[in-house]
Design a protein around this motif. Structure first.
Motif, short mmCIF file in Angstrom:
data_model
loop_
_atom_site.label_atom_id
_atom_site.label_comp_id
_atom_site.label_asym_id
_atom_site.label_seq_id
_atom_site.Cartn_x
_atom_site.Cartn_y
_atom_site.Cartn_z
N VAL A 62 0.85 -1.19 0.00
CA VAL A 62 0.00 0.00 0.00
C VAL A 62 0.89 1.25 0.00
CG1 VAL A 62 -1.81 1.27 1.21
CG2 VAL A 62 -1.79 -1.24 1.29
N HIS A 63 0.58 2.17 -0.90
CA HIS A 63 1.28 3.46 -0.96
C HIS A 63 0.38 4.52 -0.34
CE1 HIS A 63 4.53 2.14 -3.76
NE2 HIS A 63 3.59 1.30 -4.21
N ILE A 64 0.73 4.94 0.87
CA ILE A 64 -0.08 5.95 1.56
C ILE A 64 0.43 7.36 1.26
CG2 ILE A 64 -0.83 6.76 3.85
CD1 ILE A 64 -0.85 3.87 4.75
N ASN A 65 1.72 7.48 0.94
CA ASN A 65 2.29 8.74 0.44
C ASN A 65 2.32 9.86 1.48
OD1 ASN A 65 2.18 7.27 -2.01
ND2 ASN A 65 0.17 8.14 -2.48
N ASP A 66 2.34 9.50 2.74
CA ASP A 66 2.25 10.45 3.84
C ASP A 66 3.43 10.16 4.77
OD1 ASP A 66 1.28 12.29 5.66
OD2 ASP A 66 -0.59 11.24 6.07
N PRO A 67 4.23 11.22 5.15
CA PRO A 67 4.05 12.65 4.93
C PRO A 67 4.60 13.11 3.57
CG PRO A 67 6.01 12.28 6.23
CD PRO A 67 5.39 10.93 6.01
N SER A 97 6.35 9.12 -0.18
CA SER A 97 6.34 10.07 0.93
C SER A 97 7.64 10.88 0.88
CB SER A 97 6.24 9.33 2.27
OG SER A 97 7.30 8.41 2.40
N VAL A 98 7.61 12.03 1.55
CA VAL A 98 8.81 12.87 1.66
C VAL A 98 8.98 13.23 3.13
CG1 VAL A 98 9.95 14.99 0.91
CG2 VAL A 98 8.40 13.82 -0.66
N PRO A 99 10.03 12.70 3.78
CA PRO A 99 11.11 11.90 3.22
C PRO A 99 10.69 10.46 2.98
CG PRO A 99 11.40 12.08 5.58
CD PRO A 99 10.21 12.95 5.24
N ALA A 100 11.44 9.77 2.13
CA ALA A 100 11.23 8.34 1.93
C ALA A 100 11.75 7.57 3.13
CB ALA A 100 11.94 7.89 0.66
N SER A 154 11.50 4.63 -10.25
CA SER A 154 10.30 4.54 -9.41
C SER A 154 9.25 5.58 -9.76
CB SER A 154 10.69 4.70 -7.94
OG SER A 154 11.08 6.04 -7.67
N GLY A 155 9.65 6.65 -10.41
CA GLY A 155 8.72 7.73 -10.70
C GLY A 155 8.89 8.93 -9.80
N VAL A 156 9.67 8.77 -8.71
CA VAL A 156 9.95 9.90 -7.81
C VAL A 156 11.46 9.98 -7.60
CG1 VAL A 156 7.71 9.92 -6.65
CG2 VAL A 156 9.52 8.44 -5.76
#
Length: 458
Positions: A62-67, A97-100, A154-156
């Motif tokens: 699951v990619h929640i992308n947070d924070p 997410s940022v940071p990874a 990865s796209g990022v």
């Protein structure tokens, strides 16, 4: 004491009537409902009648992308969607997410972002990227459940893809830790730039740029390295059934390699994707109808271990819904809430019994993440994570009714079988008929290296 009972409970030895006795958030015992039902305090519990009680789903992709990119999804939206889909535990991917999550500081940023915002339990994968070999053991000590890498971009920018040399540096560390490496398996030299003059609105253009040979080459490399270093390697989101024979042969030799596929690869085929329908874009891409059926054969034969959603949402503008450009659109399918129903719809049409899905969605993912002592099955000692399901009810997917942050999904308008009525986490009802009656009580899970198992860390 709290008791959940039904005429149909999915247990490790099959489906039968049973009562699940819950104490302090764990399953104290599972007893024959018909023999012991009168002694189990029916006034304090749930009688599901003829609905099926299923183990809580463990979604390990699951990619929640947070924070940092919570506008793409975020912990509140993702975990509410999870609960509504019967998912009681998810493991968050280390990128977008940022940071990874490639350093301990990145992991702590995740935990801060997730604290008191999760409806279900959440664990974290760490990341393997070029140059972070020295961060792997500290991340393991800090509690990540394993590590993810990309063999192709990865796209990022903040999550670089690894070379064979990077893997040769990382795998001895992971083998010593006995933690899995999850790998996005596409080999860059075999990826193809879209041909000049090709129509970017056609899915065929995107498909031609990511040939099955790129998956095969990457998986061949992973097999060699897994055997050389005796490391645990897991191939994520297998799209090409062409790689199954190599995986089968490697496992016959004793290779510690496992593999997953996703609901979208088991549901859709390239032939049915219309021009401009970028909600279907993912990497690797959805392949042919013949390939889909071969994936089902491999799953049924045990050559594919588990199913995970690879839920990877993004804002509407990133999916290029306005111009339908498959080449430029973000590659990710949103399906966290409906992945189980999508697979059950196809499985039941093929005569696959419901109990097989308990292995694919619950037990096998729990083993991958090292959570199998407490998750993935209905048994004494396990967390009381349960889904109450009407397996025969049908629902037409309305994206606006989903709890994902953005109402974008390739399942829009599709009739799916299986409706989740109630989800329990540690014996508490966290979702019931469209409501979320409990506060955000999901725990953050980490790997306890001393105990050799996962444990709640917050």
């Amino acid at each position: 004491m709290f008791v959940v009972r039904s005429e149909r409970v999915v247990l490790p030895d099959g489906i039968r009537p049973a009562a699940i006795v819950i104490r302090d958030g764990r399953i104290a015992e599972v007893v024959d409902r018909l023999e012991r039902g009168s002694d189990l305090g029916a006034s304090n519990g749930i009688d599901a009648g003829n609905r099926v009680i299923f183990p809580g789903i463990v979604d390990t992709h699951v990619h929640i992308n947070d924070p940092g990119r919570a506008r793409w999804e975020g912990f509140e939206h993702a975990t509410r969607a999870a609960a509504a889909g019967g998912v009681t535990t998810l493991v968050d991917m280390p990128l977008n997410s940022v940071p990874a999550t490639t350093t301990v500081a990145g992991l702590f940023a995740k935990r801060v972002a997730a604290s008191d915002r999760c409806v279900v339990d959440v664990g974290f994968w760490g990341g393997v990227v070029p140059g972070n070999t020295d961060d792997l053991e500290p991340l393991a000590r800090a509690g990540v459940l394993g590590f993810k890498c990309f063999l192709s971009p990865s796209g990022v920018d903040e999550f670089g893809h690894v070379s064979e040399a990077d893997l040769r540096a990382a795998l001895p560390v992971l083998a010593a830790l006995d933690l899995p490496l999850l790998a996005h398996a596409e080999w860059p030299p075999l990826l193809v730039e879209p041909a000049a003059g090709s129509d970017p609105r056609r899915h065929e253009t995107w498909l031609a740029s990511r040939p099955s040979s790129s998956e095969q080459a990457a998986i061949d490399l992973l097999i060699r390295l897994a055997e050389e270093f005796r490391a645990r390697v897991h191939v994520v989101h297998l799209a090409s059934a062409d790689a199954v024979p190599a995986l089968r042969a490697a496992r016959a030799r004793g290779s510690r390699i496992t593999v997953e596929t996703c609901p979208h690869y088991l549901t859709f085929s390239a032939e049915e994707i219309s021009d401009g329908a970028t909600a279907f874009k993912c990497a690797p891409p959805i392949r042919s109808r013949t390939n889909r059926e071969a994936l089902w054969t491999a799953l049924g034969a045990g050559d594919i271990d588990l199913v995970a959603t690879d839920h990877s949402p993004s804002p509407p503008e990133m999916k290029h819904l306005d111009d339908g450009d498959f080449v430029k659109a973000w590659g990710g399918v949103a399906s966290l809430q409906i992945g189980f129903s999508a697979v059950w719809t196809s499985a039941s049409a093929r005569g696959v019994p419901l109990e097989r899905l308990a292995e694919w969605f619950c037990a096998a993912p729990a083993r991958l993440a090292g959570l199998d002592r407490q998750k993935g099955r209905i048994a004494a000692g396990c967390d009381a994570d349960l889904m109450i399901l009407d397996p025969d009810a049908e629902t037409v997917v309305d994206p606006l009714s989903l709890y994902h942050r953005h109402p974008i999904t390739p399942y829009a308008g599709r009739t799916l079988r299986g409706r989740v009525h109630t989800t329990l986490l540690a014996g508490r009802v966290v979702f019931a008929d469209g409501e979320f009656p409990s506060p955000c009580g999901g725990r953050l899970l980490g790997r306890d290296r001393r105990a050799g198992a996962a444990a709640a860390i917050a």
